[in-house]
Design a protein around this motif. Structure first.
Motif, PDB file in Angstrom:
ATOM      1  N   VAL A   1       0.814  -1.208   0.000  1.00 33.94           N
ATOM      2  CA  VAL A   1       0.000   0.000   0.000  1.00 33.94           C
ATOM      3  C   VAL A   1       0.851   1.263   0.000  1.00 33.94           C
ATOM      4  O   VAL A   1       0.730   2.123  -0.872  1.00 33.94           O
ATOM      5  CB  VAL A   1      -0.958  -0.008   1.217  1.00 33.94           C
ATOM      6  N   SER A   2       1.771   1.379   0.979  1.00 35.65           N
ATOM      7  CA  SER A   2       2.548   2.619   1.069  1.00 35.65           C
ATOM      8  C   SER A   2       3.838   2.553   0.269  1.00 35.65           C
ATOM      9  O   SER A   2       4.436   3.580  -0.039  1.00 35.65           O
ATOM     10  CB  SER A   2       2.859   2.927   2.534  1.00 35.65           C
ATOM     11  N   GLY A   3       4.309   1.355  -0.068  1.00 35.18           N
ATOM     12  CA  GLY A   3       5.546   1.234  -0.819  1.00 35.18           C
ATOM     13  C   GLY A   3       6.791   1.317   0.033  1.00 35.18           C
ATOM     14  O   GLY A   3       7.901   1.221  -0.468  1.00 35.18           O
ATOM     15  N   ARG A   4       6.608   1.501   1.357  1.00 34.14           N
ATOM     16  CA  ARG A   4       7.781   1.562   2.249  1.00 34.14           C
ATOM     17  C   ARG A   4       8.436   0.191   2.325  1.00 34.14           C
ATOM     18  O   ARG A   4       7.741  -0.828   2.313  1.00 34.14           O
ATOM     19  CB  ARG A   4       7.349   1.967   3.662  1.00 34.14           C
ATOM     20  N   PRO A   5       9.773   0.139   2.437  1.00 31.92           N
ATOM     21  CA  PRO A   5      10.412  -1.168   2.613  1.00 31.92           C
ATOM     22  C   PRO A   5       9.956  -1.804   3.919  1.00 31.92           C
ATOM     23  O   PRO A   5       9.926  -1.144   4.953  1.00 31.92           O
ATOM     24  CB  PRO A   5      11.901  -0.831   2.684  1.00 31.92           C
ATOM     25  N   LEU A   6       9.581  -3.085   3.853  1.00 28.84           N
ATOM     26  CA  LEU A   6       9.040  -3.745   5.038  1.00 28.84           C
ATOM     27  C   LEU A   6      10.072  -3.867   6.149  1.00 28.84           C
ATOM     28  O   LEU A   6       9.739  -3.867   7.320  1.00 28.84           O
ATOM     29  CB  LEU A   6       8.520  -5.141   4.675  1.00 28.84           C
ATOM     30  N   ARG A   7      11.348  -3.951   5.733  1.00 27.34           N
ATOM     31  CA  ARG A   7      12.413  -4.045   6.724  1.00 27.34           C
ATOM     32  C   ARG A   7      12.336  -2.847   7.685  1.00 27.34           C
ATOM     33  O   ARG A   7      12.411  -3.001   8.894  1.00 27.34           O
ATOM     34  CB  ARG A   7      13.759  -4.069   5.998  1.00 27.34           C
ATOM     35  N   ASP A   8      12.121  -1.640   7.092  1.00 29.19           N
ATOM     36  CA  ASP A   8      12.020  -0.434   7.920  1.00 29.19           C
ATOM     37  C   ASP A   8      10.757  -0.460   8.762  1.00 29.19           C
ATOM     38  O   ASP A   8      10.761  -0.076   9.935  1.00 29.19           O
ATOM     39  CB  ASP A   8      12.014   0.824   7.034  1.00 29.19           C
ATOM     40  N   VAL A   9       9.642  -0.891   8.125  1.00 26.06           N
ATOM     41  CA  VAL A   9       8.365  -0.902   8.832  1.00 26.06           C
ATOM     42  C   VAL A   9       8.469  -1.756  10.088  1.00 26.06           C
ATOM     43  O   VAL A   9       8.093  -1.341  11.183  1.00 26.06           O
ATOM     44  CB  VAL A   9       7.246  -1.446   7.912  1.00 26.06           C
ATOM     45  N   PHE A  10       9.043  -2.968   9.927  1.00 29.05           N
ATOM     46  CA  PHE A  10       9.146  -3.865  11.076  1.00 29.05           C
ATOM     47  C   PHE A  10      10.160  -3.354  12.094  1.00 29.05           C
ATOM     48  O   PHE A  10       9.932  -3.417  13.300  1.00 29.05           O
ATOM     49  CB  PHE A  10       9.530  -5.276  10.619  1.00 29.05           C
TER      50      PHE A  10
END
Lengths: 358, 324
Positions: free
Chosen positions: B95-104
């Protein structure tokens, strides 16, 4: 497994939600629903009748009868069962769907908005209007009677608990007994299957399955059933491993009984009390899970009378002026009472079946 | 010990593979990538937009066997997804395109701030209460307390939070209910309520479990021997039962340690804490399949790590266990 799944999907077109749609279409039919309820109660009666011929069950019942806390909670469970069943039985009168509970509560009128328990006017600071009827527990945002909504919540809880149990108990018992009886590679396979499912944290697994299948009672039962069999299979496997060592199994084998007969005639009755205890205790977990999943927004579809959805809605109601507390109080109390009585009754059952370990 | 550790690690490889298989089946077979694209892009999305979305993520490859001419047979969605997971390339949010590594990574600390104190406080309290209940076992207090525990665990967690927030934070105004920030003292003050509520909502089940474990230990033969020898019941309980019961306790408790990272979905959502539980919650709200898929994979790794840790602890505290 992958190849099998691929062929299956290709042949039946499970892409999207086709199969589930067909299943829910069938579930919409009045005769189908009534037949299901009848079938469920027939199953329960069969189980109890079979149990009444087992010495262990009879002595457990004698012990249970003296346990007034257990009997009290059983009474409460029966009340919830009765209310939920009333709202499950579809009456073939009028157009559209009407349950027995709808017919019984037909005299309860819908108001124009919130009203407090036993109030005479709606809850509005600027222009309170006179209520048409009386509402013991008040009304919700759409003017519906809170008591009726709460009673209808029992249906959702029962439906989820019942449907899920119908899915997970046969899978768990079958795989558990197979693994415990045949051991070797069957045991390895079953253990591998449940270790894999169990290694995904339950809440994540439920959310993942429900996101893919979409909201709905059937998909919720499917998701809970697909994760729930693990505990059952693990327990039944352990008990079967113990039972297989006992002389009656060797005797049956020496008499030349088939493996299938030994499993169904001898092993199943001997592990059945564990299944019943797990069923009762698991039911309370399922009722709670329904509330939490509905709260997370992957559970009951919008418009279903569910205690979880009512609790969720009450978050904004508490900060209203004047405060609306009766929806939260009614739904939380109902949920609490059902889960509590299931837990207490489950414990009593366990004590009755196994008096040595309190 | 090292050989044992390695053997245990090797055993968990097929399970990790199984989890990857299950998630692939769920997210790409039960629901086709096209259906997923439609749900994320909305019903109004043009076929071209859907195709672009699929192509950008590599979801337009065949599922299992590539029969297109000029392409390798193994150039499929299955292989590319497995490769991604094995190399811990979590990809971007749908949805947001943010890297999941950063999100987690950004969610780990807030989650731990709630779960770690709640875990230790809850553990110590449950340990104390359950030991006392075992000490006065079969008394009226024991019966009442056990019933109370069942009652405590029958209340849905949301109800605890709603009451806690309403009563303590809004009516009495003792503690703040919202506004998580990482600023020294105000953070600590903020954490009191969620941590306290988490302890209360978990304590019933914990006390019951620990009590059952200790009672099981009391039934053993060596306890009778110790009592026959003339040891006081306090000494038997505090030294023998506690020590041996702890071995069973550890198996239960250590396995739950890695889950502390995951946080609590309901708690974090109510208090607006930007932890991993909240990441999951917003992923559900936005139908962000990439986040859920990655969470399932990472969550199962955590679980397997917990099992491994349990086995090692078990072997460490109980010298009878040999690594066979």
């Amino acid at each position: 497994m992958i190849v099998f799944a691929y062929v299956w999907v290709g042949a039946f077109g499970l892409q999207g939600d086709g199969l589930l749609d067909k299943a829910s279409l069938l579930a919409e039919r009045i005769w189908f629903q009534n037949a299901l309820i009848f079938g469920a109660y027939a199953l329960l009666a069969c189980l109890l009748w079979r149990g009444s011929r087992l010495e262990r069950w009879v002595s457990a019942w004698k012990r249970l009868r003296r346990d007034w806390i257990g009997m009290g909670s059983l009474g409460l469970i029966v009340v919830f069962l009765a209310v939920g069943t009333l709202d499950l039985v579809q009456l073939p009168i009028k157009e559209g769907k009407q349950t027995a509970l709808d017919a019984l509560s037909a005299f309860v009128v819908t108001e124009s908005g919130y009203s407090a328990p036993l109030a005479t006017h709606t809850l509005s600071l600027s222009n309170p209007t006179k209520l048409i009827g009386h509402h013991l527990l008040g009304t919700d945002a759409l003017g519906r009677d809170t008591l009726v909504r709460t009673l209808k919540g029992a249906r959702t809880a029962l439906l989820i608990g019942g449907l899920t149990s119908v899915i997970y108990i046969p899978i768990g018992v079958l795989l558990g007994i197979l693994a415990g009886y045949y051991r070797r590679w069957v045991d390895d396979l079953v253990q591998y299957a449940y270790s894999t499912i169990a290694s995904v944290p339950e809440i994540l697994m439920l959310v993942a399955i429900l996101m893919v299948l979409g909201k709905g009672l059937v998909s919720m039962a499917l998701a809970l059933g697909l994760t729930g069999w693990v505990g059952m299979a693990r327990m039944i496997r352990g008990e079967t491993l113990r039972q297989v060592e006992r002389p009656y199994v060797a005797a049956a084998q020496a008499l030349g009984q088939s493996n299938w007969k030994i499993m169904t005639r001898h092993l199943v009755p001997n592990v059945m009390h564990l299944v019943v205890i797990k069923f009762v205790l698991g039911f309370s977990g399922l009722v709670l899970a329904e509330a939490i999943l509905s709260y997370l927004g992957v559970g009951s579809p919008v418009g279903t009378a569910s205690w979880g959805a009512m609790i969720d809605a009450s978050r904004s109601e508490l900060s209203r002026e004047p405060m609306v507390w009766w929806n939260l109080a009614a739904s939380a109390t109902a949920l609490f009472l059902l889960v509590l009585s299931l837990n207490v009754f489950g414990d009593s059952l366990r004590r009755a079946f196994d008096p040595r370990r309190g | 010990m090292l050989a044992y550790l390695i053997r245990r690690l090797v055993f968990s490889v097929p399970i990790v593979f199984g989890v990857m298989l299950v998630t692939f089946f769920l997210f790409f077979v039960v629901q086709s990538p096209t259906a997923m694209a439609r749900r994320i892009l909305g019903q109004k999305a043009t076929p071209q937009a859907v195709e672009n979305w699929l192509h950008n993520r590599g979801y337009d490859k065949p599922l299992l066997v590539n029969t297109r001419s000029g392409e390798a047979v193994y150039d499929t969605l299955f292989v590319s997804q497995m490769k991604r997971l094995v190399t811990f390339d979590l990809g971007n949010s749908d949805v947001s395109g943010r890297p999941l590594r950063d999100v987690f990574a950004s969610g780990v600390l807030p989650s731990l701030l709630i779960t770690v104190p709640a875990f230790f406080v809850g553990f110590l309290m449950a340990l104390g209460v359950s030991l006392y209940l075992v000490f006065v076992r079969d008394s009226l207090l024991d019966v009442v307390a056990t019933l109370l525990c069942v009652a405590l665990m029958s209340v849905p967690p949301m109800v605890y939070i709603i009451f806690g927030q309403y009563l303590v934070a809004q009516q009495l105004n003792y503690l703040p209910a919202f506004g998580f920030s990482l600023q020294g003292l105000s953070t600590v003050k903020f954490l009191f309520l969620p941590v306290g509520l988490m302890v209360i909502s978990g304590i019933g089940a914990e006390v019951r479990l620990y009590r059952a474990l200790f009672l099981e230990e009391l039934g053993q033969d060596y306890i009778r021997t110790a009592r026959a020898k003339g040891l006081s019941s306090t000494r038997v309980l505090m030294v023998h039962v506690l020590k041996n019961g702890m071995i069973n306790l550890i198996t239960v408790v250590v396995a739950s340690l890695p889950f502390l990272i995951m946080g609590s979905v309901v708690m974090e959502n109510f208090f607006g804490i930007p932890g991993l539980g909240n990441v999951l919650f917003s992923a559900i709200q936005a139908s962000d399949f990439a986040v859920v898929q990655a969470s399932v994979f990472l969550g199962s790794l955590l679980h397997l790590g917990g099992l491994l840790l349990t086995d090692l602890c078990y072997a460490w505290v109980d010298p009878r266990i040999r690594f066979q």
